[in-house]
Design a protein around this motif. Structure first.
Motif, PDB file in Angstrom:
ATOM      1  N   VAL A   1       9.441  15.817  81.406  1.00 55.42           N
ATOM      2  CA  VAL A   1      10.793  15.958  81.723  1.00 55.42           C
ATOM      3  C   VAL A   1      11.353  17.404  81.864  1.00 55.42           C
ATOM      4  O   VAL A   1      10.785  18.374  81.218  1.00 55.42           O
ATOM      5  CB  VAL A   1      11.672  15.361  80.337  1.00 55.42           C
ATOM      6  N   ARG A   2      12.189  17.519  83.056  1.00 51.24           N
ATOM      7  CA  ARG A   2      12.545  18.993  83.321  1.00 51.24           C
ATOM      8  C   ARG A   2      13.871  18.853  83.664  1.00 51.24           C
ATOM      9  O   ARG A   2      14.599  17.721  84.435  1.00 51.24           O
ATOM     10  CB  ARG A   2      11.758  19.071  84.720  1.00 51.24           C
TER      11      ARG A   2
ATOM     12  N   ILE B   1      14.666  15.309  85.567  1.00 47.88           N
ATOM     13  CA  ILE B   1      13.885  14.636  86.439  1.00 47.88           C
ATOM     14  C   ILE B   1      12.619  14.260  85.481  1.00 47.88           C
ATOM     15  O   ILE B   1      12.314  15.284  84.700  1.00 47.88           O
ATOM     16  CB  ILE B   1      12.988  15.604  87.491  1.00 47.88           C
ATOM     17  N   VAL B   2      12.293  13.049  85.285  1.00 46.96           N
ATOM     18  CA  VAL B   2      11.134  12.410  84.584  1.00 46.96           C
ATOM     19  C   VAL B   2      10.165  12.074  85.350  1.00 46.96           C
ATOM     20  O   VAL B   2      10.140  11.598  86.302  1.00 46.96           O
ATOM     21  CB  VAL B   2      11.770  11.164  83.774  1.00 46.96           C
ATOM     22  N   PHE B   3       9.016  12.757  85.111  1.00 43.43           N
ATOM     23  CA  PHE B   3       7.615  12.341  85.848  1.00 43.43           C
ATOM     24  C   PHE B   3       6.994  11.709  84.700  1.00 43.43           C
ATOM     25  O   PHE B   3       6.711  11.896  83.461  1.00 43.43           O
ATOM     26  CB  PHE B   3       6.913  13.504  85.891  1.00 43.43           C
ATOM     27  N   THR B   4       6.470  10.363  85.172  1.00 42.97           N
ATOM     28  CA  THR B   4       5.682   9.417  84.319  1.00 42.97           C
ATOM     29  C   THR B   4       4.376   8.933  85.078  1.00 42.97           C
ATOM     30  O   THR B   4       4.276   8.812  86.384  1.00 42.97           O
ATOM     31  CB  THR B   4       6.314   8.069  84.072  1.00 42.97           C
TER      32      THR B   4
ATOM     33  N   VAL C   1      13.673   9.545  88.191  1.00 43.74           N
ATOM     34  CA  VAL C   1      12.531   9.307  87.762  1.00 43.74           C
ATOM     35  C   VAL C   1      11.392   9.284  88.853  1.00 43.74           C
ATOM     36  O   VAL C   1      11.480   8.740  89.986  1.00 43.74           O
ATOM     37  CB  VAL C   1      12.414   7.847  86.866  1.00 43.74           C
ATOM     38  N   VAL C   2      10.284  10.129  88.542  1.00 49.86           N
ATOM     39  CA  VAL C   2       8.997  10.437  89.719  1.00 49.86           C
ATOM     40  C   VAL C   2       8.083   9.420  89.118  1.00 49.86           C
ATOM     41  O   VAL C   2       7.513   9.730  88.068  1.00 49.86           O
ATOM     42  CB  VAL C   2       8.844  11.555  90.008  1.00 49.86           C
TER      43      VAL C   2
ATOM     44  N   LEU D   1       2.373  15.057  92.026  1.00 49.09           N
ATOM     45  CA  LEU D   1       3.742  15.337  91.312  1.00 49.09           C
ATOM     46  C   LEU D   1       3.458  15.049  89.779  1.00 49.09           C
ATOM     47  O   LEU D   1       4.185  15.799  89.147  1.00 49.09           O
ATOM     48  CB  LEU D   1       4.784  14.701  91.789  1.00 49.09           C
ATOM     49  N   VAL D   2       2.608  14.188  89.412  1.00 51.27           N
ATOM     50  CA  VAL D   2       2.380  13.665  88.116  1.00 51.27           C
ATOM     51  C   VAL D   2       0.847  14.098  87.728  1.00 51.27           C
ATOM     52  O   VAL D   2       0.071  13.666  88.317  1.00 51.27           O
ATOM     53  CB  VAL D   2       2.602  12.300  87.749  1.00 51.27           C
ATOM     54  N   ALA D   3       0.493  14.961  86.991  1.00 52.63           N
ATOM     55  CA  ALA D   3      -0.584  15.619  86.905  1.00 52.63           C
ATOM     56  C   ALA D   3      -1.733  14.663  86.205  1.00 52.63           C
ATOM     57  O   ALA D   3      -2.806  14.630  86.667  1.00 52.63           O
ATOM     58  CB  ALA D   3      -0.489  16.800  85.926  1.00 52.63           C
ATOM     59  N   SER D   4      -1.214  14.211  85.320  1.00 57.08           N
ATOM     60  CA  SER D   4      -2.058  12.791  84.580  1.00 57.08           C
ATOM     61  C   SER D   4      -1.379  11.543  84.474  1.00 57.08           C
ATOM     62  O   SER D   4      -0.232  11.548  84.351  1.00 57.08           O
ATOM     63  CB  SER D   4      -2.705  13.254  83.418  1.00 57.08           C
TER      64      SER D   4
END
Length: 769
Positions: free
Chosen positions: A471-472, A480-483, A513-514, A520-523
């Protein structure tokens, strides 16, 4: 008002309904070329040679690739849940000496123009086959004189599990029964078939692949290994995905071959399978046979069960092939107390398309078998089927319940929480069980055959090993939420935004949400096994909680207050009891933006947090379906009347979305109960690889549907969430089959298999008479 638990409409839907979705075929790249795969026409054959000279002579052809053109020593596709005893019958990236099912990829053709031109030119590639005897059924595959799909044996593995002493308990039981129950082979059939666009970037010495996949990070790891590239040279993007259901759960040969071809071709390559290819080459599921012996007493209590299940897993092991045969037996007893169990699961190879999990994997077969057993026992002892279930069910005070069974991938089976008896009672009340019995009696007097059936289940959900959430907060106030959980239509943008809004108190519309992009999503792990909410959602909750802690720490300097005196409410950090003394979350993010000294004790120039959540074990959802039907005994046609579902997925983030998940699952279950079946000839030729002959549910097949929810939170995550995506598909076939059996009970017809199409029902009636 908290958005967590609210039935709000999906964030995704406006753009999708406007036609603004970006699916694979919406992606346009300059200088794009098109690919087709030459596929085996034989179920089993030696490859004597491949002559591609005529195709290569066409000026529109860019490349032809066969197994001989691949790097030496390229390993076959892995099976990650293989046991030590599992034979290594894995699929090569392109067929080499042999083909083992119709549709197996043999060569790749890349052309300028379009897909239609490519298909025409592909006919010029001459593959010299020497046909071999083929086998398409599990029964034929284990015969002593069966053709061998690979070598040594067509049995790839035998899984064994036991509790108590089933043999002794069966011998001592007052009553026993023996029966075979069968679930057919069918397909996930998502609206969008599989597809890939791949582009090699020469200056970057890297590759970007767009794929209609559920598991972009797994696909990236596979490409890194097969292409010999460093991690930062491979980017995988899953755009909008038009359904997956598990069919897009694994890396396939096509993605690897296209990845290998991209560098030599030097231009973007596009491949999208047509529906015929999808039936032939995308994995199937479900085909399983259970030979059971059951011991029970005069009160309908089941004392022991012995089950030998056989799974026809097709021509090759796939990534998660053993999940189906494992869950099909390990979850057989579902919500019922059966102290003595002997469970054997034999995995058999045939010359058919390989199996891999799809929606409700293994649980569908387990529930169908067990729920039919319960109804057969109820009829034998003359006790109401609902009452027999209650007598056999676990009580709510046994949880957590260690079942004493597990496997190499999913770990031990430990039921976490629930109230199975209450779920059954609510479902029977919602279905108006007693009132229907009166209506059924009146209808039979008129020569009409109505039936009502129950389908209970327990489902393993929230499968690990982990999921990531980040979350950023931007200085603009946008969050911005990355999942790592990759959506294929489930509503991730909505539910993860609801979790974030609940934790941070920000506006729902300020959250983006990304997902589905490995740069963009490391793992991440991906979406399957009803895991996105309990695993991905918990990771997002934890990351947002870290943001909250950071924000209060930063705001303490801005407000000249102690962190203990601050709280985060409605997107603002406030002094407790003095809301006028506050700063917005956007102002807090601006305070740690680059270009200024950081507050004392703060060491990061962003308001940003990441969590990787490893669940301690799996959650277990459960539910009860009650179906009512009418059967025309002259034609065998089954008409669905009403379908009731009571489901427990723990705490619900968005009940409206869970309703949709259940309803969609029931639709898939209706297909499995009545319509869908992949058919093969004895020599392994597909007989119905099209939507004219392979029937899927339409609006006319859908009954009135009632969905209710119980909420018994799991203790395994802070929000009490269990999985919600598959239960509709699991309980429906069992409930419908039991309803058909109930309708035909006075006529003595035996219902032991699906799909219950007119021919199957009519045959059961004829056998009874």
């Amino acid at each position: 008002m908290s958005l967590f638990g609210a039935s709000i409409r999906r964030k995704e839907d406006p753009r999708l309904l406007r036609g603004d979705g970006r699916y694979l075929s919406d992606i346009k790249l300059h200088d794009l070329v098109h690919a087709v795969f030459v596929r085996s026409l034989h179920a089993h054959a030696l490859i004597r040679g491949i002559d591609s000279s005529a195709a290569a002579a066409d000026p529109r052809v860019v490349s032809v690739i066969t197994a001989d053109d691949l790097p030496a020593g390229l390993p076959p596709l892995p099976c990650i849940d293989a046991e030590e005893t599992t034979k290594p019958f894995n699929q090569p990236i392109l067929a080499t000496e042999k083909v083992r099912f119709v549709g197996e990829p043999v060569a790749l053709l890349v052309v300028e123009g379009d897909r239609y031109i490519a298909e025409d030119i592909a006919g010029l590639i001459d593959v010299d086959y020497e046909p071999l005897p083929a086998v398409s059924t599990a029964t034929a595959a284990v015969a002593s004189d069966a053709p061998l799909v690979h070598y040594e044996s067509n049995v790839v593995d035998v899984l064994e599990y036991s509790l108590g002493d089933a043999d002794s308990a069966l011998a001592a039981a007052p009553h026993t029964l023996s029966e075979r129950f069968a679930t057919q082979r069918y397909a996930g059939t998502p609206l969008e078939t599989r597809g890939v666009i791949v582009e090699w970037d020469e200056p970057r010495q890297g590759l970007t692949m767009w794929s209609s996949t559920q598991v972009p990070h797994s696909l990236k790891a596979t490409l890194v290994g097969y292409l010999g590239l460093p991690e930062n040279a491979v980017r995988v993007i899953a755009p909008d995905v038009g359904g997956a259901f598990g069919v897009k759960l694994q890396p396939y040969p096509e993605e690897i071959v296209l990845g290998l071809a991209a560098r030599s071709v030097g231009r973007p390559i596009k491949w999208v399978e047509d529906r015929y290819e999808h039936f032939l080459a995308s994995t199937h599921g479900r085909e399983q046979y259970h030979d059971v012996d059951v011991g029970y007493d005069d009160d309908g209590r089941i004392l022991a069960i012995r089950d030998h299940a056989v799974t026809n897993t097709g021509a090759y092991l796939q990534r998660l092939t053993l999940v189906e045969p494992f869950i099909g037996v390990s979850m057989l007893s579902g919500p019922y107390v059966i102290e003595h169990q002997q469970l054997l699961s034999t995995v058999v190879m045939t010359n058919t398309t390989p199996l891999n999990p799809f929606r409700g994997v293994g649980h569908v077969q387990a529930a169908f078998t067990m729920e039919r057993i319960i109804d057969v026992v109820a009829a034998a002892v003359g006790i109401d089927p609902g009452e027999v279930r209650k007598r056999n069910m676990f009580s709510k005070d046994v949880f957590p319940l260690h079942r004493g069974i597990g496997n190499v991938l999913a770990g031990d089976i430990i039921y976490d929480s629930g109230d199975y008896q209450e779920c059954l009672s609510r479902a029977l009340a919602a279905a108006e069980w007693d009132e229907f019995r009166g209506e059924q009696k009146r209808a039979r007097a008129e020569g009409r055959y109505l039936g009502i059936g129950i389908g209970c289940f327990v489902e393993e959900t929230g499968l690990g090993p982990y999921e990531s959430g980040r979350v950023r907060v931007e200085p603009s106030g946008q969050v911005i939420v990355f999942t790592g959980a990759c959506s294929s239509g489930q509503g991730h943008d909505t539910v993860l935004a609801q979790i974030t809004a609940d934790e941070l108190g920000v506006e729902f519309d300020d959250i983006v949400v990304v997902h589905g992009d490995t740069d963009l999503v490391a793992s991440g792990v991906g979406t399957y096994a009803s895991r996105s909410a309990p695993i991905g959602g918990t990771a997002v909750r934890h990351a947002a909680g870290s943001i909250k802690e950071q924000a209060i720490k930063i705001a303490a300097e801005m407000l000249e207050a102690s962190p203990q005196d601050l709280e985060l409410e409605d997107g603002e950090v406030r002094v407790k009891g003095s809301p006028a003394s506050s700063v917005s979350l956007a102002q807090v993010a601006g305070r740690v933006a680059p270009g200024q000294p950081l507050p004392e004790g703060v060491d990061s120039y962003t308001l940003d947090a990441t969590d990787v959540y490893h669940p301690p074990t799996n959650t277990f959802s459960y539910g009860c379906h009650v179906a009512t039907v009418e059967v025309d005994i002259e034609t065998g046609v089954v008409t669905l009347i009403r379908h009731v579902v009571v489901n427990d997925s723990g705490t619900l983030i968005n009940p409206l979305l869970v309703d949709g998940q259940v309803q969609g699952g029931v639709a898939l279950g209706i297909g499995g109960a009545l319509l869908e079946e992949i058919a093969y000839s004895d020599d392994g030729q597909p007989l119905n690889a099209n939507f004219m002959d392979y029937l899927v549910p339409a609006i006319g097949n859908m009954p009135e549907m009632v969905v209710e929810h119980m909420v018994v939170p799991t203790p395994l995550n802070a929000d009490g969430m269990k999985g919600a995506g598959e239960g509709g598909a699991v309980g429906a076939p069992a409930a419908i089959a039991n309803a058909v059996a109930d309708a035909l009970l006075p006529l003595g017809a035996k219902i032991t298999e699906t799909p219950l199409g007119p021919e199957t029902v009519y045959r059961a009636l004829q056998n009874a008479s």
